[in-house]
Design a protein around this motif. Sequence first.
Motif, PDB file in Angstrom:
ATOM      1  N   GLU A  54       0.863  -1.175   0.000  1.00  0.00           N
ATOM      2  CA  GLU A  54       0.000   0.000   0.000  1.00  0.00           C
ATOM      3  C   GLU A  54       0.898   1.223   0.000  1.00  0.00           C
ATOM      4  N   LEU A  55       0.628   2.146  -0.908  1.00  0.00           N
ATOM      5  CA  LEU A  55       1.378   3.396  -1.015  1.00  0.00           C
ATOM      6  C   LEU A  55       0.413   4.567  -0.801  1.00  0.00           C
ATOM      7  N   PRO A  56      -0.093   4.740   0.420  1.00  0.00           N
ATOM      8  CA  PRO A  56      -1.080   5.797   0.658  1.00  0.00           C
ATOM      9  C   PRO A  56      -0.446   7.183   0.584  1.00  0.00           C
ATOM     10  N   PHE A  57      -1.272   8.155   0.278  1.00  0.00           N
ATOM     11  CA  PHE A  57      -0.770   9.518   0.098  1.00  0.00           C
ATOM     12  C   PHE A  57      -0.389  10.172   1.422  1.00  0.00           C
ATOM     13  N   PHE A  58      -1.203  10.009   2.452  1.00  0.00           N
ATOM     14  CA  PHE A  58      -0.957  10.697   3.712  1.00  0.00           C
ATOM     15  C   PHE A  58      -0.498   9.789   4.849  1.00  0.00           C
ATOM     16  N   LYS A  59      -0.285   8.509   4.564  1.00  0.00           N
ATOM     17  CA  LYS A  59       0.176   7.574   5.585  1.00  0.00           C
ATOM     18  C   LYS A  59       1.499   6.973   5.137  1.00  0.00           C
TER      19      LYS A  59
END
Length: 169
Positions: A54-59
Amino acid sequence: MLVHLYFANNSVRNTTISCDSLGIHYTVSKGDKIVSLSRWDNTTNSDMVVGEFELPFFKKDRIKVGPDGEWQPMRDYFDKPGMLSNSMIFTSNNGMKYIWKDHWGYLIMTHSDDKEPLIKYHHNISKPSYLEVFDSSIITGLDTILLTFLIAERKKRDYEGAAAVSAAS
């Protein structure tokens, strides 16, 4: 023996990766936020998840390696070769240490202490993209090699996209 692993399309989130002559078949699929890599297992006649990320934007980015793996931060999974480097060092499921790095616009994988490419990614627009495997002995580590490739290529594309936006403004 030279091996080519072909991509069905140029996506690193929804595609298949295969080499029919060797019976290699992987599926990459993106759910809500998680990208999964599955390998076709001909003994069970089904797909087996070999990793997710997972490459989340804000995490913080995270990865899960293996069918029974635990989620962990990517910074704990990958070793960084240097402060300014975009290269990614990892240990594959075959126990070997490898590094993904950008080499003149091509993403290549080498042993962590070597310069000779073991794999080179050929990104094509008009024909199928493929991974050119120069050393077939690495096939035993393909599960984590492909999982880490997907992450390295996704990060490379994100970086290039951000650089293009920055240059246009």
